[in-house]
Design a protein around this motif. Structure first.
Motif, PDB file in Angstrom:
ATOM      1  N   SER A  28       0.824  -1.210   0.000  1.00  0.00           N
ATOM      2  CA  SER A  28       0.000   0.000   0.000  1.00  0.00           C
ATOM      3  C   SER A  28       0.856   1.257   0.000  1.00  0.00           C
ATOM      4  N   ALA A  29       1.892   1.281   0.816  1.00  0.00           N
ATOM      5  CA  ALA A  29       2.728   2.479   0.859  1.00  0.00           C
ATOM      6  C   ALA A  29       3.375   2.690  -0.511  1.00  0.00           C
ATOM      7  N   GLY A  30       3.958   1.640  -1.048  1.00  0.00           N
ATOM      8  CA  GLY A  30       4.618   1.732  -2.346  1.00  0.00           C
ATOM      9  C   GLY A  30       3.676   2.149  -3.470  1.00  0.00           C
ATOM     10  N   SER A  31       2.389   1.930  -3.295  1.00  0.00           N
ATOM     11  CA  SER A  31       1.425   2.279  -4.330  1.00  0.00           C
ATOM     12  C   SER A  31       0.881   3.692  -4.180  1.00  0.00           C
ATOM     13  N   TYR A  32       0.706   4.135  -2.931  1.00  0.00           N
ATOM     14  CA  TYR A  32      -0.026   5.390  -2.724  1.00  0.00           C
ATOM     15  C   TYR A  32       0.779   6.501  -2.062  1.00  0.00           C
ATOM     16  N   ASP A  33       1.763   6.143  -1.254  1.00  0.00           N
ATOM     17  CA  ASP A  33       2.483   7.181  -0.516  1.00  0.00           C
ATOM     18  C   ASP A  33       3.490   7.865  -1.438  1.00  0.00           C
ATOM     19  N   ARG A  35       6.239   9.516  -1.155  1.00  0.00           N
ATOM     20  CA  ARG A  35       7.662   9.231  -0.988  1.00  0.00           C
ATOM     21  C   ARG A  35       7.957   7.777  -1.386  1.00  0.00           C
ATOM     22  N   ALA A  36       7.098   6.853  -0.935  1.00  0.00           N
ATOM     23  CA  ALA A  36       7.339   5.433  -1.186  1.00  0.00           C
ATOM     24  C   ALA A  36       7.185   5.088  -2.665  1.00  0.00           C
ATOM     25  N   LYS A  37       6.350   5.835  -3.394  1.00  0.00           N
ATOM     26  CA  LYS A  37       6.181   5.574  -4.829  1.00  0.00           C
ATOM     27  C   LYS A  37       7.516   5.733  -5.552  1.00  0.00           C
ATOM     28  N   LYS A  38       8.310   6.685  -5.079  1.00  0.00           N
ATOM     29  CA  LYS A  38       9.632   6.879  -5.694  1.00  0.00           C
ATOM     30  C   LYS A  38      10.498   5.647  -5.498  1.00  0.00           C
ATOM     31  N   ILE A  39      10.333   5.011  -4.345  1.00  0.00           N
ATOM     32  CA  ILE A  39      11.111   3.792  -4.077  1.00  0.00           C
ATOM     33  C   ILE A  39      10.655   2.679  -5.014  1.00  0.00           C
ATOM     34  N   SER A  40       9.350   2.559  -5.208  1.00  0.00           N
ATOM     35  CA  SER A  40       8.833   1.540  -6.127  1.00  0.00           C
ATOM     36  C   SER A  40       9.413   1.757  -7.526  1.00  0.00           C
ATOM     37  N   ARG A  41       9.433   3.033  -7.949  1.00  0.00           N
ATOM     38  CA  ARG A  41       9.948   3.318  -9.296  1.00  0.00           C
ATOM     39  C   ARG A  41      11.440   3.021  -9.388  1.00  0.00           C
ATOM     40  N   PRO A 229       9.584   1.595   3.611  1.00  0.00           N
ATOM     41  CA  PRO A 229       8.971   2.896   3.328  1.00  0.00           C
ATOM     42  C   PRO A 229       8.584   3.651   4.595  1.00  0.00           C
ATOM     43  N   TYR A 230       8.197   2.907   5.646  1.00  0.00           N
ATOM     44  CA  TYR A 230       7.790   3.591   6.876  1.00  0.00           C
ATOM     45  C   TYR A 230       9.006   4.147   7.610  1.00  0.00           C
ATOM     46  N   CYS A 231      10.075   3.351   7.654  1.00  0.00           N
ATOM     47  CA  CYS A 231      11.317   3.866   8.255  1.00  0.00           C
ATOM     48  C   CYS A 231      11.731   5.138   7.527  1.00  0.00           C
TER      49      CYS A 231
END
Ligand code: SF4
Ligand code: SF4
Lengths: 261, 446
Positions: A28-33, A35-41, A229-231
């Motif tokens: 969920s974080a990787g999809s919507y947050d 900051r975390a979306k950048k990590i997914s990319r 992503p939470y850290c």
């Protein structure tokens, strides 16, 4: 920003009648947050570069239920788990990689007894594997001469004893790796786990993330590397609380590697 | 021989029976109280369990993570175990009226007594350092709010008892040595006394009669002290010297991050997801009719499983968990040690209630939740496992916190409102935030 990223869903693979090497569980974080979306990319950039034939579930992915379980809502957790397991088993998924240690932990440890048995790896383990297999090579110039300290995520480290993979990967950037006083088994939590991410902390005299970033700042780093992503959010906020955001950046291992290829 | 000659022997046997009998009664109570807990799955690799017990309880591997406290503890622990071989001799001597029955071993006996003496000296040193750490240096983890009152007294009392026992042992040997040198009846030349030979001069010039009185008094007080200590255990954090063994044996084998999936919930969720389930099919599928549990999660001590309750009795109150806890370090009320101490206190209260009411628990209007452990403490936990990692005797305070959260959320719907929002989002959107599930892949093109 996302130009050039190749991402196929399981539906695409079904249509072609093929199976991917691995499923990327975005979370969920990787999809919507934001900051975390950048990590997914960043992680997809790595996967693309290494020519990994991977899939995502897209709109068929749903929250793992991990955070509901830690909050005490076993019902909601098991509902989520069983729905996800139905989808995963339907696609005959064998192997899963994720950038989120919480998803990693629950998929790996808590899904099997509910009928979901997969090989689950954390993205730092997977990147390490790609490097070891010679599928990914790094230029290793971007961070030469920089000091990086790695913050162990509780659900990767203490919860699952994965300490070496993220460090092995970071070594490849040619940066100088420095350890905080408490690291690996004794690493301090960033403060986000156990559903704390979604609520205000109880009354106390300090926020946990501020204390943890203090640990990190004591190593005098240029970069704090995270694997969750939470850290990442917690450490970023902590750095701001110490007014050090101009000097120290907080980046996921995937981002550091994506910038080094 | 006259009957009066046997008075000491008879007295000794009676005291021994009394001491051991009372201890056995406490052990029975302890087992009964632990069994008040619910059943739990103890399946798992037995070889690994034996290994854990050997390494962690016997080998003290987790104690030495903190080297100073660890080393001192190893000394006291070894001293305690080894010097107890001497107790065996005391018991045999006491029953049969012999003196130093093991002395037939000759040189080996000298070696044994010699090593006991050196250990006794080391124990005295370690105990003094422990006392200084608690009372003069005032190490932070020994001063938390939950350590006020009895826990503090208990900790000091144990140190005093150990000190007194060691001094009695050495006094006994020193006077014995004097008597041996005088050639007193009954006191044959035996043993080597590397430590008490330096105490012996204190008794120079005393008459044989006085020496015998001192020697006998020290002997009697030593064994009485040991019997007292044995019976003190049940009321003390010192119970860990026994329970550390089963507790490390039954310690968690799964990865720390793996929390149990509640079976009762699984059955219900399966029914909910499949409205066509034949209501009679489910029980046979899982191999027999399963009892409906009274409630989900735990609000009182008997709702916890027996391992969680054994954990509570095993807690040494060392506070290593609390000193590693991120919530506690940042001034929150949560202290994992307090969770364990509260659970034990409540369980003891329940046990006393049962004793008073002829084997039946009469509700007393109290429970573990709120009366002992507050919600504020429970909600402050980040589930980081630092406490579990730190515990030298494989206690899992986190599992009790989780059981109690489960009760709050599933039985009381009493989660903090932000968490209710988060869970509402998961139910409606499949994510902890209010975003549309259809937008899950938007990140690719942003
Ligand atoms: S798991 Fe909870 S109680 Fe244990 S150390 Fe972490 S925050 Fe503290
Ligand atoms: S739970 Fe373990 S670490 Fe915590 S006080 Fe008790 S024995 Fe010590």
């Amino acid at each position: 920003m996302g130009e050039g990223l190749k991402v196929k869903t399981m539906q695409d693979f079904m249509a072609e009648g093929t199976q991917p090497e691995i499923l990327f569980w975005v979370g969920s974080a990787g999809s919507y947050d934001d900051r975390a979306k950048k990590i997914s990319r960043a992680f997809v950039k790595i996967l693309n570069k290494a020519n990994v034939d991977f899939a995502v579930l897209g709109s068929e992915e749903s929250c793992t239920g991990d955070v509901a379980k830690r909050a005490g809502n076993e019902f909601l957790f098991q509902m989520q788990a069983m729905m996800n397991i139905e989808v995963l088993n339907g696609y005959e998924i064998q192997r899963i990689v994720t950038c989120d240690p919480h998803s990693f932990n629950t998929l790996k440890n808590e899904y099997p007894s509910l009928g979901g048995k997969y090989e689950v790896v954390h993205h730092t383990q997977y990147i390490n594997e790609l490097i070891e297999n010679g599928r990914l090579s790094l230029e290793g110039k971007a961070y030469q001469g920089k000091r990086i300290t790695f913050h162990d995520p509780c659900y990767l480290g203490r919860a699952n004893k994965v300490y070496d993979a993220p460090r092995a990967v970071l070594q490849q950037t040619n940066a100088e790796l420095v350890e905080m006083k408490r690291h690996k088994k004794t690493a301090l939590c960033c403060g986000a786990g156990g559903a704390q991410m979604f609520k205000e902390p109880e009354k106390g005299d300090m926020d946990i993330n501020v204390l943890r970033t203090k640990d990190a700042l004591e190593t005098n780093p240029n970069i704090i590397a995270t694997g969750c992503p939470y850290c990442n959010t917690m450490m970023t906020d902590g750095i701001k609380a110490h007014e050090k955001e101009d000097k120290v950046s907080v980046l996921d291992v995937a981002e550091l590697i994506a910038n080094s290829i | 021989m006259q009957l009066t000659t046997y008075i000491p022997n008879i007295l000794f046997v009676m005291l021994l029976a009394l001491g051991i009998g009372y201890f056995a009664r406490n052990v029975k109570k302890l087992i009964r109280n632990i069994k008040l807990g619910t059943e739990t799955d103890t399946a798992g690799d037995n070889a690994q369990r034996w290994k854990n017990m050997t390494m962690i309880a016997l080998g003290q591997t987790k104690m030495v993570v903190r080297p100073i406290a660890g080393l001192l503890h190893v000394i006291v622990y070894l001293g305690f175990i080894i010097i107890n071989i001497e107790v065996l001799e005391i018991i045999i001597d006491g029953i049969f009226g012999t003196h130093r029955i093991f002395s037939f071993m000759g040189g080996f006996y000298d070696f044994l007594i010699g090593s006991f003496e050196i250990l006794a000296l080391l124990v005295i040193i370690a105990v003094v350092v422990f006392w200084i750490r608690r009372n003069i240096i005032c190490i932070k983890r020994f001063l938390k709010p939950e350590m006020k009152g009895w826990p503090k007294k208990d900790a000091d009392l144990i140190l005093y008892i150990e000190l007194v026992l060691m001094f009695l042992f050495l006094t006994m040997n020193a006077t014995d040595l004097q008597l041996q040198q005088m050639g007193a009846d009954h006191y044959a030349q035996t043993g080597s006394f590397p430590v008490s030979q330096y105490i012996a001069p204190l008794f120079d010039g005393m008459s044989m009669a006085t020496l015998i009185v001192i020697e006998r008094s020290a002997w009697w007080l030593h064994i009485l002290g040991i019997l007292f200590f044995l019976n003190y255990l049940y009321y003390s954090k010192h119970l860990h010297i026994l329970l550390a063994f089963p507790n490390t044996f039954y310690g968690k084998l799964k990865p720390n991050g793996q929390f149990d999936n509640l079976k009762a919930v699984t059955n219900e969720v399966k029914m909910m997801l499949d409205p066509n389930t034949d209501p009679f099919a489910a029980p046979t599928e899982s191999g027999g009719v399963e009892e409906e549990p009274a409630k989900f999660g735990a609000s009182d001590a008997m709702d916890l499983n027996w391992i969680q309750l054994m954990n509570a009795y095993t807690c040494t109150e060392c506070g290593r968990c609390t000193s590693e806890c991120p919530a506690n370090q940042t001034g929150k009320k949560l202290s994992p040690r307090k969770i364990m101490m509260d659970t034990r206190d409540r369980l003891e209260e329940i046990g006393k209630n049962i004793d008073k009411n002829k084997g039946e628990f009469i509700p007393d209007g109290k429970q573990l939740l709120d009366d002992y452990i507050s919600r504020e403490e429970l909600w402050a936990c980040t589930t980081c496992n630092a406490c579990v990692q730190a515990c030298p005797v494989s206690i899992d305070p986190l599992s009790i916190i989780m059981s109690m959260r489960q009760y709050l959320v599933m039985e009381q719907s009493a989660a903090p409102s932000e968490l209710n929002n988060m869970m509402g989002n998961i139910e409606n959107n499949g994510a902890p935030w209010p975003y549309n599930q259809m937008d899950r892949l938007n990140w690719v093109n942003e």
